[in-house]
Write an enzyme that holds these catalytic residues in place. Structure first.
Site, PDB file in Angstrom:
ATOM      1  N   GLU A 164       0.838  -1.192   0.000  1.00  0.00           N
ATOM      2  CA  GLU A 164       0.000   0.000   0.000  1.00  0.00           C
ATOM      3  C   GLU A 164       0.872   1.241   0.000  1.00  0.00           C
ATOM      4  O   GLU A 164       1.901   1.260   0.688  1.00  0.00           O
ATOM      5  CB  GLU A 164      -0.935  -0.005   1.219  1.00  0.00           C
ATOM      6  CG  GLU A 164      -1.990  -1.094   1.175  1.00  0.00           C
ATOM      7  CD  GLU A 164      -3.017  -0.978   2.306  1.00  0.00           C
ATOM      8  OE1 GLU A 164      -2.930  -0.009   3.086  1.00  0.00           O
ATOM      9  OE2 GLU A 164      -3.884  -1.855   2.403  1.00  0.00           O
ATOM     10  N   HIS A 172      -8.279   1.299   1.295  1.00  0.00           N
ATOM     11  CA  HIS A 172      -8.146   1.273   2.755  1.00  0.00           C
ATOM     12  C   HIS A 172      -9.076   2.307   3.401  1.00  0.00           C
ATOM     13  O   HIS A 172      -8.647   3.193   4.145  1.00  0.00           O
ATOM     14  CB  HIS A 172      -6.696   1.518   3.176  1.00  0.00           C
ATOM     15  CG  HIS A 172      -6.352   0.867   4.482  1.00  0.00           C
ATOM     16  ND1 HIS A 172      -5.129   0.300   4.731  1.00  0.00           N
ATOM     17  CD2 HIS A 172      -7.076   0.694   5.620  1.00  0.00           C
ATOM     18  CE1 HIS A 172      -5.102  -0.191   5.968  1.00  0.00           C
ATOM     19  NE2 HIS A 172      -6.278   0.032   6.516  1.00  0.00           N
TER      20      HIS A 172
END
Length: 525
Positions: A260, A278
């Site tokens: 990420e 997220h």
């Protein structure tokens, strides 16, 4: 007056709370590492979200820093060992995001069931493909819950309200707690075979990494739909793509990824796959909640000395700390030992204190045992939050003191209860400081618990030690120390080896297949 720096964007009410409770506050966001290092020396407290990286270099430049508060759950951006070495308390707010994250999981489950993102894109493209998007109902479907902690229990409650059946896998979920939640307690294999939908709510640890591996995905019910709003790395993304392509998995929705920000993923572009960046904690209510909570916790610590949701210190008075510190190390090692040895779900745990240990404050010692035990499953557990996590999962915890005189001046015994019965380990302090194992599953054995180790249960017979030594030697694994114990001559024996390097999986399988070996387990302390 304590001085606090808010270095990430946070709800304005956080600064108000700090000021109302007697702290001076500066809000300076967007600092790079050099900029943070240049000013951090002025501050007693640092309030952050995920953008600020609290590295060892930052901590070294902060002689006055007393507390770092993370508005949120994850503390991957904080060097906790370095903070502990500097005497800096690290706090988080583990429950401010719970409802928001649970609701996001439910939202993704609906989106999967009715193919909403694809249907939206098709409709807005002017196609009107009504017959293409055939969904499924959630009513009467089985939801498999991997992780039944705070967020998982909220998801279960919402799913039950949708008239779903919920089965849950969690090593610390007791039958009583399962009844309270209204879920069916299951093994992981049972859950995979039964679930129409699977949602994950567990931290990322060595034991949960790729818990949905290619092998476990293959065990899932054909047509299963999978949701992950917990941590990237719980699912093998390559294996998931293959299962989506084959149709074995009917759909998947991920809010978290191994890498990420997820600029690329093998899953991107795969049919029946939904992704979000997220967003589990991204609601206005959650942002306010975590900002208020971190400000309240940090101000309470800086002004009054109160400790809430700390990740690296126990709750101890100044008078107790020097006496109890060696016992905390012993207790945590004993907890880590039983946590790694027990494959069956643990229903209860008893911490017994004997001799000099019986005169001490039992709560921190029990907290240290639980922290060691549960660290196998959680990367943020410590002596402060472990008792809460144990209670949340319905784990029966008992503390017992003995006035009797035993073989040792002081003794700590940890006994766990599983479906297979009770097993215990015991340890003492040598020289009132050095932790030492003295009993393992009823077998007398003295050993240090440190580094990489290999535990073996075997039949006591000639030639066995030679076979073990040869197996490790052929795998180029060097033995540090050798600890033996047995119940009786030619009866059951136990062997605890310290080794210089981790025990590879192929070597562990080789050891398990040696004649006379009943059980083998790689350990790490």
């Amino acid at each position: 007056m304590p001085k606090v720096l808010i270095s990430d964007k946070m709800d304005p009410q956080a600064a108000r709370i700090f000021r109302e409770r007697g702290c001076e506050v500066d809000e300076i966001t967007g600092l790079d590492k050099a900029g943070l290092i240049a000013i951090i020396g002025q501050y007693d407290g640092l309030a952050i979200r995920s953008a600020t990286k609290v590295t060892a270099d930052v901590l070294a430049a902060a002689p006055n820093l007393k507390v770092v508060g993370r508005a949120g759950i994850g503390v991957d951006n904080v060097d906790i060992p370095a903070a502990s070495a500097k005497g800096v308390v690290v706090m988080n707010t583990p429950f401010g995001n719970s409802i928001t994250t649970a609701e996001h999981a439910i939202a993704l489950m609906f989106a999967l069931a009715r193919q909403i993102p694809e249907a939206d894109a098709s409709t807005q493209a002017g196609k009107w493909e009504k017959n293409r998007f055939m969904g499924v109902e959630l009513t009467n479907k089985t939801l498999g819950l991997i992780g039944a902690g705070n967020i998982g229990s909220i998801v279960a409650d919402r799913a039950l309200g949708l008239k779903m059946k919920v089965v849950a896998y969690d090593p610390f979920l007791t039958p009583e707690r399962a009844v309270e939640l209204g879920v069916e307690k299951a093994t992981l294999e049972e859950l995979l075979a039964k679930a129409d939908f699977i949602t994950l709510h567990t931290p990322l640890t060595d034991s949960t990494r790729n818990i949905l591996s290619a092998e476990n995905i293959a065990k899932c019910k054909p047509g299963v739909r999978i949701i992950n709003c917990a941590r990237g790395g719980l699912i093998d993304e390559v294996a998931l793509k293959a299962a989506l392509d084959s149709g074995h998995v009917a759909g998947a929705a991920l809010d978290v990824f191994v890498e990420e920000p997820a600029k690329a993923s093998p899953l991107f572009g795969t049919p029946n796959f939904i992704s979000t960046p997220h967003l589990g904690a991204s609601t206005s209510e959650a942002q306010v909640n975590v900002a208020l909570q971190v400000a309240e916790q940090m101000a309470d610590y800086l002004v009054n000395g109160g400790v809430t949701n700390a990740l690296n210190i126990p709750s101890l008075s100044a008078e107790e700390a020097p006496k109890i510190k060696p016992y905390l190390g012993l207790a945590e090692k004993l907890g880590a030992l039983v946590g790694q040895l027990e494959s069956d779900p643990i229903q209860g745990i008893a911490v017994e204190l004997e001799g000099a240990a019986a005169d001490l404050n039992a709560k921190p010692i029990t907290g240290a045992v639980l922290a060691g035990l549960m660290r196998v499953y959680s990367d943020t557990v410590n002596m402060v939050n472990a008792p809460y996590l144990a209670k949340e999962r319905g784990l029966d915890v008992r503390e017992v003191r003995h006035d009797r005189e035993g073989d040792y001046h002081t003794l700590v015994r940890v006994t766990v209860t599983t479906a297979e019965g009770e097993r215990s380990v015991a340890g003492t302090l040598f020289g009132d400081a050095a932790p030492r194992l003295v009993e393992l599953h009823g077998i007398r054995m003295e050993a240090d618990l440190d580094g990489y180790m290999l535990f073996i249960v075997n039949e006591d017979a000639p030639g066995f030690i030679g076979r073990i030594g040869s197996a490790l030697g052929e795998a180029d694994v060097n033995i540090g120390t050798f600890h033996l114990g047995r119940r009786s001559t030619r009866g059951e024996a136990a062997l605890l080896l310290s080794v210089d390097t981790p025990v590879p999986e192929p070597l562990l399988w080789s050891v398990c297949n040696l004649p006379g070996v009943k059980r083998a387990k790689a350990l790490r302390f």
